[in-house]
Design a protein around this motif. Structure first.
Motif, PDB file in Angstrom:
ATOM      1  N   MET A   1     124.412  44.023  21.903  1.00  0.00           N
ATOM      2  CA  MET A   1     125.555  43.129  21.768  1.00  0.00           C
ATOM      3  C   MET A   1     125.570  42.147  22.946  1.00  0.00           C
ATOM      4  O   MET A   1     125.261  42.507  24.073  1.00  0.00           O
ATOM      5  CB  MET A   1     126.863  43.911  21.760  1.00  0.00           C
ATOM      6  CG  MET A   1     127.050  44.857  20.582  1.00  0.00           C
ATOM      7  SD  MET A   1     127.249  44.036  19.005  1.00  0.00           S
ATOM      8  CE  MET A   1     128.933  43.535  19.064  1.00  0.00           C
ATOM      9  N   TRP A   2     125.941  40.920  22.633  1.00  0.00           N
ATOM     10  CA  TRP A   2     126.067  39.888  23.659  1.00  0.00           C
ATOM     11  C   TRP A   2     127.545  39.539  23.791  1.00  0.00           C
ATOM     12  O   TRP A   2     128.255  39.370  22.800  1.00  0.00           O
ATOM     13  CB  TRP A   2     125.261  38.651  23.254  1.00  0.00           C
ATOM     14  CG  TRP A   2     125.465  37.487  24.181  1.00  0.00           C
ATOM     15  CD1 TRP A   2     124.966  37.343  25.428  1.00  0.00           C
ATOM     16  CD2 TRP A   2     126.215  36.297  23.927  1.00  0.00           C
ATOM     17  NE1 TRP A   2     125.357  36.136  25.973  1.00  0.00           N
ATOM     18  CE2 TRP A   2     126.134  35.476  25.062  1.00  0.00           C
ATOM     19  CE3 TRP A   2     126.968  35.847  22.843  1.00  0.00           C
ATOM     20  CZ2 TRP A   2     126.761  34.246  25.155  1.00  0.00           C
ATOM     21  CZ3 TRP A   2     127.598  34.621  22.920  1.00  0.00           C
ATOM     22  CH2 TRP A   2     127.486  33.825  24.074  1.00  0.00           C
ATOM     23  N   LYS A   3     128.019  39.441  25.012  1.00  0.00           N
ATOM     24  CA  LYS A   3     129.423  39.115  25.274  1.00  0.00           C
ATOM     25  C   LYS A   3     129.496  37.715  25.861  1.00  0.00           C
ATOM     26  O   LYS A   3     128.839  37.416  26.857  1.00  0.00           O
ATOM     27  CB  LYS A   3     130.011  40.134  26.246  1.00  0.00           C
ATOM     28  CG  LYS A   3     131.497  40.019  26.443  1.00  0.00           C
ATOM     29  CD  LYS A   3     132.015  41.170  27.290  1.00  0.00           C
ATOM     30  CE  LYS A   3     133.513  41.139  27.399  1.00  0.00           C
ATOM     31  NZ  LYS A   3     134.004  42.295  28.138  1.00  0.00           N
ATOM     32  N   CYS A   4     130.303  36.848  25.232  1.00  0.00           N
ATOM     33  CA  CYS A   4     130.477  35.488  25.723  1.00  0.00           C
ATOM     34  C   CYS A   4     131.167  35.533  27.085  1.00  0.00           C
ATOM     35  O   CYS A   4     132.237  36.135  27.227  1.00  0.00           O
ATOM     36  CB  CYS A   4     131.305  34.665  24.738  1.00  0.00           C
ATOM     37  SG  CYS A   4     131.710  33.007  25.348  1.00  0.00           S
TER      38      CYS A   4
ATOM     39  N   ARG B   1     134.344  37.535  23.703  1.00  0.00           N
ATOM     40  CA  ARG B   1     134.017  38.055  22.370  1.00  0.00           C
ATOM     41  C   ARG B   1     132.592  38.582  22.362  1.00  0.00           C
ATOM     42  O   ARG B   1     131.730  38.060  23.057  1.00  0.00           O
ATOM     43  CB  ARG B   1     134.170  36.970  21.303  1.00  0.00           C
ATOM     44  CG  ARG B   1     135.623  36.655  21.021  1.00  0.00           C
ATOM     45  CD  ARG B   1     135.823  35.514  20.052  1.00  0.00           C
ATOM     46  NE  ARG B   1     135.083  35.662  18.804  1.00  0.00           N
ATOM     47  CZ  ARG B   1     134.869  34.659  17.950  1.00  0.00           C
ATOM     48  NH1 ARG B   1     135.340  33.460  18.212  1.00  0.00           N
ATOM     49  NH2 ARG B   1     134.200  34.857  16.847  1.00  0.00           N
ATOM     50  N   GLU B   2     132.369  39.618  21.551  1.00  0.00           N
ATOM     51  CA  GLU B   2     131.044  40.205  21.458  1.00  0.00           C
ATOM     52  C   GLU B   2     130.381  39.839  20.136  1.00  0.00           C
ATOM     53  O   GLU B   2     131.035  39.779  19.101  1.00  0.00           O
ATOM     54  CB  GLU B   2     131.128  41.725  21.600  1.00  0.00           C
ATOM     55  CG  GLU B   2     131.537  42.144  22.996  1.00  0.00           C
ATOM     56  CD  GLU B   2     131.433  43.643  23.208  1.00  0.00           C
ATOM     57  OE1 GLU B   2     131.097  44.377  22.266  1.00  0.00           O
ATOM     58  OE2 GLU B   2     131.699  44.079  24.340  1.00  0.00           O
ATOM     59  N   PHE B   3     129.067  39.593  20.220  1.00  0.00           N
ATOM     60  CA  PHE B   3     128.286  39.186  19.059  1.00  0.00           C
ATOM     61  C   PHE B   3     126.975  39.953  19.031  1.00  0.00           C
ATOM     62  O   PHE B   3     126.464  40.361  20.071  1.00  0.00           O
ATOM     63  CB  PHE B   3     127.976  37.679  19.122  1.00  0.00           C
ATOM     64  CG  PHE B   3     129.192  36.814  19.114  1.00  0.00           C
ATOM     65  CD1 PHE B   3     129.756  36.394  17.919  1.00  0.00           C
ATOM     66  CD2 PHE B   3     129.780  36.406  20.298  1.00  0.00           C
ATOM     67  CE1 PHE B   3     130.879  35.588  17.906  1.00  0.00           C
ATOM     68  CE2 PHE B   3     130.905  35.606  20.297  1.00  0.00           C
ATOM     69  CZ  PHE B   3     131.454  35.190  19.093  1.00  0.00           C
ATOM     70  N   LYS B   4     126.403  40.097  17.841  1.00  0.00           N
ATOM     71  CA  LYS B   4     125.104  40.747  17.699  1.00  0.00           C
ATOM     72  C   LYS B   4     123.997  39.893  18.299  1.00  0.00           C
ATOM     73  O   LYS B   4     123.069  40.403  18.903  1.00  0.00           O
ATOM     74  CB  LYS B   4     124.793  41.007  16.225  1.00  0.00           C
ATOM     75  CG  LYS B   4     125.632  42.095  15.614  1.00  0.00           C
ATOM     76  CD  LYS B   4     125.248  42.314  14.169  1.00  0.00           C
ATOM     77  CE  LYS B   4     126.139  43.349  13.544  1.00  0.00           C
ATOM     78  NZ  LYS B   4     125.847  43.533  12.127  1.00  0.00           N
TER      79      LYS B   4
ATOM     80  N   ASP C   1     126.477  30.920  18.579  1.00  0.00           N
ATOM     81  CA  ASP C   1     127.364  29.760  18.455  1.00  0.00           C
ATOM     82  C   ASP C   1     128.746  30.237  18.016  1.00  0.00           C
ATOM     83  O   ASP C   1     128.858  31.028  17.075  1.00  0.00           O
ATOM     84  CB  ASP C   1     126.846  28.795  17.383  1.00  0.00           C
ATOM     85  CG  ASP C   1     125.899  27.762  17.932  1.00  0.00           C
ATOM     86  OD1 ASP C   1     125.851  27.574  19.150  1.00  0.00           O
ATOM     87  OD2 ASP C   1     125.220  27.130  17.106  1.00  0.00           O
ATOM     88  N   HIS C   2     129.768  29.770  18.692  1.00  0.00           N
ATOM     89  CA  HIS C   2     131.140  30.088  18.301  1.00  0.00           C
ATOM     90  C   HIS C   2     132.096  29.208  19.096  1.00  0.00           C
ATOM     91  O   HIS C   2     131.691  28.511  20.020  1.00  0.00           O
ATOM     92  CB  HIS C   2     131.452  31.567  18.568  1.00  0.00           C
ATOM     93  CG  HIS C   2     131.549  31.905  20.025  1.00  0.00           C
ATOM     94  ND1 HIS C   2     130.439  32.041  20.833  1.00  0.00           N
ATOM     95  CD2 HIS C   2     132.624  32.108  20.831  1.00  0.00           C
ATOM     96  CE1 HIS C   2     130.829  32.327  22.064  1.00  0.00           C
ATOM     97  NE2 HIS C   2     132.149  32.367  22.103  1.00  0.00           N
ATOM     98  N   PHE C   3     133.358  29.236  18.702  1.00  0.00           N
ATOM     99  CA  PHE C   3     134.383  28.539  19.463  1.00  0.00           C
ATOM    100  C   PHE C   3     135.146  29.565  20.264  1.00  0.00           C
ATOM    101  O   PHE C   3     135.659  30.538  19.713  1.00  0.00           O
ATOM    102  CB  PHE C   3     135.363  27.803  18.537  1.00  0.00           C
ATOM    103  CG  PHE C   3     134.926  26.423  18.207  1.00  0.00           C
ATOM    104  CD1 PHE C   3     135.155  25.384  19.077  1.00  0.00           C
ATOM    105  CD2 PHE C   3     134.259  26.161  17.026  1.00  0.00           C
ATOM    106  CE1 PHE C   3     134.738  24.100  18.790  1.00  0.00           C
ATOM    107  CE2 PHE C   3     133.839  24.883  16.721  1.00  0.00           C
ATOM    108  CZ  PHE C   3     134.080  23.851  17.600  1.00  0.00           C
TER     109      PHE C   3
END
Length: 134
Positions: free
Chosen positions: A1-4, A9-12, A17-19
């Motif tokens: 998992m990657w955390k912005c 926020r956490e993403f796979k 890309d996200h806001f």
């Protein structure tokens, strides 16, 4: 998992890309883009506006959206392209003219750094308006 690092926020996917902040208007969405993309986004917005003058602007699915009784079309900026989302039937209807673009059901990618076919966008939007009215 990657955390912005900005919003937490956490993403796979790493560097997904996200806001970090949800935009409340198309103006806010465009202002959050890199400078070189902002002018493209404004041009696409103007093209859609001219082809669907009765439509109202809103944010839907965290993307700029034009609404006329239903969502006519969404558009969004990404690292390597601008996505146009006219719905599932559009990519079939305009398949010949979309031959040079990456598409999936309901999605078209206009690569950054290449000219954008505004006439194609106009035709797709007018077609969507007719669908919405019919």
């Amino acid at each position: 998992m990657w955390k912005c690092p900005k919003c937490g926020r956490e993403f796979k996917n790493k560097e997904q890309d996200h806001f970090c902040v949800k935009p409340n208007s198309i103006d806010e969405y465009i202002a959050a883009q890199p400078e070189d993309v902002q002018s493209l986004m404004q041009s696409i917005r103007g093209t859609i506006r001219a082809a669907a003058p009765e439509a109202t602007e809103k944010i839907s699915w965290q993307m700029p959206t034009f609404w006329q009784g239903e969502n006519l079309i969404h558009f969004a900026a990404f690292k390597k392209h601008i996505g146009l989302y006219p719905g599932g039937e559009a990519t079939s209807e305009f398949a010949e003219r979309l031959a040079g673009y990456k598409t999936s059901k309901g999605a078209i990618q206009f690569p950054l750094g290449k000219p954008i076919d505004y006439e194609l966008i106009t035709d797709i939007v007018r077609w969507r308006v007719k669908q919405a009215e019919g």
